[in-house]
Each structure stands twice: as C-alpha cells, then as structure tokens.
Design an enzyme around this catalytic site. Structure first.
Site, mmCIF file in Angstrom:
data_model
loop_
_atom_site.group_PDB
_atom_site.id
_atom_site.type_symbol
_atom_site.label_atom_id
_atom_site.label_comp_id
_atom_site.label_asym_id
_atom_site.label_seq_id
_atom_site.Cartn_x
_atom_site.Cartn_y
_atom_site.Cartn_z
ATOM 1 N NE ARG A 84 2.557 -11.959 -5.312
ATOM 2 C CZ ARG A 84 2.670 -10.707 -4.876
ATOM 3 N NH1 ARG A 84 1.597 -10.053 -4.467
ATOM 4 N NH2 ARG A 84 3.848 -10.123 -4.827
ATOM 5 C CB CYS A 90 0.243 -4.620 -1.067
ATOM 6 S SG CYS A 90 1.490 -4.939 0.149
ATOM 7 N NE ARG A 125 5.629 -3.996 1.017
ATOM 8 C CZ ARG A 125 5.751 -5.230 0.521
ATOM 9 N NH1 ARG A 125 4.695 -5.870 0.091
ATOM 10 N NH2 ARG A 125 6.934 -5.802 0.426
ATOM 11 C CG ASP A 158 7.980 -12.013 5.172
ATOM 12 O OD1 ASP A 158 8.882 -12.142 4.327
ATOM 13 O OD2 ASP A 158 7.301 -10.975 5.298
ATOM 14 C CE LYS A 210 7.453 -13.937 -1.755
ATOM 15 N NZ LYS A 210 7.619 -12.479 -1.780
ATOM 16 C CG ASN A 211 10.976 -12.608 -0.007
ATOM 17 O OD1 ASN A 211 10.265 -12.548 -1.014
ATOM 18 N ND2 ASN A 211 10.503 -12.491 1.211
HETATM 19 C C1 EPZ Z 1 11.001 -7.436 1.671
HETATM 20 O O1 EPZ Z 1 10.041 -6.439 1.417
HETATM 21 C C2 EPZ Z 1 10.279 -8.755 1.445
HETATM 22 N N1 EPZ Z 1 9.849 -8.855 0.056
HETATM 23 C C3 EPZ Z 1 9.074 -8.853 2.367
HETATM 24 O O2 EPZ Z 1 8.466 -10.137 2.173
HETATM 25 C C4 EPZ Z 1 9.578 -8.772 3.811
HETATM 26 O O3 EPZ Z 1 8.473 -8.788 4.686
HETATM 27 C C5 EPZ Z 1 10.371 -7.474 4.008
HETATM 28 O O4 EPZ Z 1 11.443 -7.393 3.041
HETATM 29 C C6 EPZ Z 1 10.969 -7.380 5.404
HETATM 30 O O5 EPZ Z 1 11.829 -8.464 5.609
HETATM 31 C C7 EPZ Z 1 10.731 -9.278 -0.881
HETATM 32 O O6 EPZ Z 1 11.880 -9.519 -0.595
HETATM 33 C C8 EPZ Z 1 10.220 -9.412 -2.284
HETATM 34 P P1 EPZ Z 1 11.477 -3.325 3.489
HETATM 35 P P2 EPZ Z 1 10.515 -4.883 1.313
HETATM 36 O O7 EPZ Z 1 11.872 -2.363 2.425
HETATM 37 O O8 EPZ Z 1 11.838 -4.811 0.652
HETATM 38 C C9 EPZ Z 1 9.607 0.703 5.156
HETATM 39 C C10 EPZ Z 1 6.716 -11.635 1.702
HETATM 40 O O9 EPZ Z 1 5.668 -11.941 2.302
HETATM 41 N N2 EPZ Z 1 10.198 1.348 3.979
HETATM 42 O O10 EPZ Z 1 12.506 -3.889 4.392
HETATM 43 O O11 EPZ Z 1 9.406 -4.089 0.762
HETATM 44 C C11 EPZ Z 1 8.389 -0.120 4.793
HETATM 45 O O12 EPZ Z 1 7.238 0.693 4.743
HETATM 46 C C12 EPZ Z 1 7.143 -10.181 1.601
HETATM 47 O O13 EPZ Z 1 7.483 -12.461 1.147
HETATM 48 C C13 EPZ Z 1 10.172 2.740 3.875
HETATM 49 O O14 EPZ Z 1 9.652 3.418 4.749
HETATM 50 O O15 EPZ Z 1 10.679 -4.537 2.875
HETATM 51 C C14 EPZ Z 1 8.312 -1.124 5.905
HETATM 52 O O16 EPZ Z 1 7.660 -0.537 7.024
HETATM 53 C C15 EPZ Z 1 6.178 -9.244 2.303
HETATM 54 N N3 EPZ Z 1 10.711 3.334 2.774
HETATM 55 C C16 EPZ Z 1 9.773 -1.345 6.259
HETATM 56 O O17 EPZ Z 1 10.506 -0.253 5.694
HETATM 57 C C17 EPZ Z 1 11.304 2.593 1.771
HETATM 58 O O18 EPZ Z 1 11.808 3.200 0.799
HETATM 59 C C18 EPZ Z 1 10.335 -2.663 5.727
HETATM 60 O O19 EPZ Z 1 10.312 -2.616 4.346
HETATM 61 C C19 EPZ Z 1 11.320 1.185 1.895
HETATM 62 C C20 EPZ Z 1 10.768 0.583 3.006
#
Ligand code: EPZ
Length: 415
Positions: free
Chosen positions: A397, A116, A121, A305, A22-23
């Site tokens: 999903r 969420c 996020r 995850d 998915k990701n």
């Molecule tokens: C991706 O989410 C994945 N989703 C998530 O999988 C996964 O858990 C995550 O990466 C970490 O590997 C998809 O790829 C669709 P991040 P993403 O930006 O991109 C903070 C699943 O279950 N952050 O690396 O949203 C954020 O709050 C999903 O398949 C900021 O502060 O993850 C978090 O604490 C859940 N500011 C951390 O970074 C920003 O602008 C990691 O978020 C962006 C993120």
C-alpha cells in the site's frame, strides 16, 4: 496472503532514488477533483493506495491515465459524490475526498472509514470543520452524507492538529465563499505540499506549515502540473535498514528539511548521517546506540509513521531505549512480532522499553499494518537466517518496491 522473504546478514550499500510520497499524492489527487479540467502529477508512486484512489475518482467521473509514475486526471465531468463503500473499507484515507467532493458537487457520501489496526481513528474533527462551513451532515449508521448548497468560509479551530481534518477543510475551503482560517492546523510536510499545489492551481493560501492557515475560496482555478515530493517515511525506513546491517547508503529524491527530526534520531543512535537539500547519506558500523526516549508527536516532532521502523532499529540497540507513542494507540503491537525474532520489548500502555540485542534471528512473523510490515523487513535484514513476513496486503500500500529497492542495495529480499 503474500509473504515477503528476507535472508539477513547482508550490509546494505549503494545509492537509491526514493519513490514519491504516498501521504502527499493522496490529498493532491483529491484536490484535483476541484478543477473542471486536466491535472498532471509526476513522480507518483505506483502503490496500492494510489490505485485505490484512482478507482474511487473514476467512480465519481474523473478520467484517468496512469503510467510510469505520471498521473493525468481529467475532472471536467464529476457528477456524483458517492465514494464506493468497498474502497472506503480498503483505504480509510479516502475520507479526505469528503471536502473535495462536497466542494465540487455540493454533496458527498461515504461510509465510516472505521478504525484500523493502529487505532480508532475517528473523523469527528473532519465533520466538525465541514459543518462549520455550512455542510449538513447526516448519518444513517453506515453512511455519512454531507450536503451544502453553498459552503462559506469559516474560522475553524481544531482541537488536535489532525492531518486529515486539515486536508478536508482546506479542500472544502477552496470551493467556499470567502475566507477560511484554520487554527491549530497540522504542520506536516504533506500539508505544505498540498498548499503549494493549491497555490499553483490558483488558490490564495497562506500559513502552510504553521498552525494557522488562511485560504480564500471561489477563485478561478487553472490547469496544473505538479511533481510529488519524495516519501520521507520510505526514506527513513531504508535508513533504518542500512543502519541495522552496518551499511552505507545514499538516498536521493527527498527534500531533507522534511526529515530533520528523523535525521536527528539516527544521529542519536550513533549513525553517521550527512545530507544535502535533496539527498541523505547514512553510514553505520552496525552498532546502534540505545536512545533514552523517543516520543512521537505532530510535525515537526518525531513522526508516528517512523516509530515502527525505529523500534526495529532499537531492537538492535546497545542498551535500553524507551519509545512513547502519542498519536496512534495501536502502533506498539509490532513488539509482539519482533519478540518472535528474539527482541526484548516491554510494552506498558503507550510506552515500550526496548532492551537491545546483539542479534535477532529469522522467524515467521506477520505484518499488522503498513509501517509494522516495513519495520519487520528492517529487523529481518539485520537478523541471522531467514525471515518470512506474512503480509495481508499492507506493505504494497505504501512501498512501491521494497524488494527491488533493498535488493538494489545488496539485500536478499523477495516476494
Ligand atoms: C495521516 O493520517 C497519515 N495518513 C498517517 O499515515 C499519519 O500517521 C498521520 O497523518 C499522522 O501524521 C495519510 O496521510 C493518508 P490524523 P490521519 O488525523 O490524517 C486523531 C501511514 O502509515 N483524530 O493526524 O488519519 C486520531 O485518532 C499513515 O502512512 C481525531 O481524534 O492522521 C489520531 O490519534 C498511518 N479525530 C490523531 O488525531 C479526527 O477527526 C492523528 O490523526 C481525526 C484525527
């Protein structure tokens, strides 16, 4: 509200091919918007998030045919860059289209993806990166508008190796004049796969999988077909289900170097794990060793995850395990649902102390997010009696057919 029913106590045995990731597929679908022609993706999982992304892409003008895991996208005429609000609410990761639509049309409009159940996020790192490339971001409370008559390459240092922000900046950089360097970039396999796809499309990208990615924009792009890699989290989820039932499974179709930290964790739990390049096998006698400390971290650390399915596994552990969640502050809420099944888990801030039980019992529980829903299925296949998982639509999903998959391994699970 759907209900996933599980009758526990049946060891999972046999072989299963794992669905596409998915990701990985979601950012690659966004990347296809950058090419004014046809892109074909194979091994695409038939999951709700893919259908949601298809709906958004069609709304901006992409013609799409999706059947039997093969996705053909014709982005010859992408006119507008507005992501439908209802889709953003349904799938927050639609935010990764911002960079691609900005790069393709010079304007992208979306609504705030919002938090969420797993956390706030924010998207500040996404917006900061695009701004540094010359985008003008305006917000009117509900909508975010990004405009750029011309994007220019920039040197961007991320405060945190955000996967989504790295993806958004990479996709905008494809259309930017000059070179973009991302420092402290995410190293996840999903970034590596996205960069491999971009390279195949004709984009010079170097450093994928390291903290420093360099990409040259404004290159001639070409028609591309690409096979989506197997889903490392779905594979890890099913390994956990096999472990709690004392089963023996062989999972194929996944690139196991992407699962190194997960495989290490299962071995630490006393499971017998062997693997080849595209397959992993696990055998368990049903006894699960407690693990003193499982800490989630950006890749190559233990993936956030996998934290929920692992909590379900450790709920059967022989002793006390401690889980520390460092990425998403809301991910430990699963403990409340596992407690309904007899699990003994104490949560303090971002840490959970799991005192394993010999057996859990079936109960009526509720999926609070995608991975928590899957984790409840893991707990349920090992539990005594029947569990009913009320699911407002999370599990489908990310899991194409968790029922058929686990049924094919001898599980008693049905929607
Ligand atoms: C991706 O989410 C994945 N989703 C998530 O999988 C996964 O858990 C995550 O990466 C970490 O590997 C998809 O790829 C669709 P991040 P993403 O930006 O991109 C903070 C699943 O279950 N952050 O690396 O949203 C954020 O709050 C999903 O398949 C900021 O502060 O993850 C978090 O604490 C859940 N500011 C951390 O970074 C920003 O602008 C990691 O978020 C962006 C993120």
């Amino acid at each position: 509200m759907d209900t996933l029913n599980v009758q526990g106590g049946y060891p999972l045995t046999g072989e299963l091919k794992i669905q596409g990731s998915k990701n990985t597929v979601l950012p690659v679908m966004a990347a296809a918007v950058l090419y004014k022609g046809v892109t074909m993706l194979t091994n695409v999982p038939m999951i709700q998030d893919v259908y949601c992304m298809i709906h958004i892409l069609e709304a901006v003008g992409v013609k799409i045919v999706f059947s039997d895991h093969c996705l053909v996208m014709d982005a010859s005429s992408v006119e507008n860059g507005e992501i439908p609000m209802e889709d953003v609410k349904r799938m927050r990761s639609s935010i990764m289209l911002l960079g691609a639509l900005l790069g393709r049309t010079g304007e992208a409009v979306t609504s705030y993806p919002g938090g969420c159940s797993i956390g706030l996020r924010p998207i500040n790192l996404h917006l900061k990166g695009l701004t540094e490339m010359g985008a003008e971001i305006s917000e009117d409370g509900t909508k975010i508008r990004a405009c750029a008559s011309r994007l220019k390459g920039a040197y961007i240092r991320l405060d945190f190796p955000s996967v989504g922000a790295t993806e958004n900046i990479l996709l905008a950089a494809v259309a930017a004049e000059g070179v973009t360097v991302i420092e402290n970039a995410a190293r996840e396999p999903e970034i590596i796969e996205l960069c491999l796809f971009l390279q195949k499309m004709g984009v010079p990208v170097r450093g994928a999988g390291t903290g420093r990615i360099k990409i040259e924009g404004k290159r001639e792009l070409r028609q591309t077909s690409y096979r989506i890699t197997g889903d490392r989290i779905v594979a890890g989820t099913y390994l956990a289900a096999a472990a709690v039932t004392g089963g023996q499974v062989r999972l194929t179709g996944i690139y196991t170097p992407y699962m190194a930290s997960v495989i290490r964790a299962f071995r630490e739990c006393g499971c017998d794990v062997t693997w080849g390049k595209e397959e992993v096998s696990l055998r368990s006698d049903g006894r699960v060793a407690a693990v003193p400390w499982v800490k989630t971290a950006p890749y190559p650390g233990f993936p956030t995850d996998m934290q929920s399915p692992f909590m379900a596994l450790l709920a059967y552990g022989n002793g006390v395990s401690m889980i520390e969640e460092t990425i998403f502050e809301g991910r430990l809420k699963l403990a409340e649902q596992l407690a309904k099944m007899g699990a003994d888990i104490r949560v303090e801030e971002n840490r959970a102390w799991v005192t394993g039980q010999k057996k859990l019992r079936g109960a009526l529980v509720e999926a609070g997010d995608l991975r928590a829903g899957a984790a409840l299925a893991v707990a349920a296949v090992g539990a005594e009696g029947r569990t009913r998982i009320a699911d407002p639509g999370y599990i489908r999903r990310g899991y194409e057919s968790i029922d058929w998959d686990l049924q094919s391994l001898g599980g008693r699970i049905w929607w």
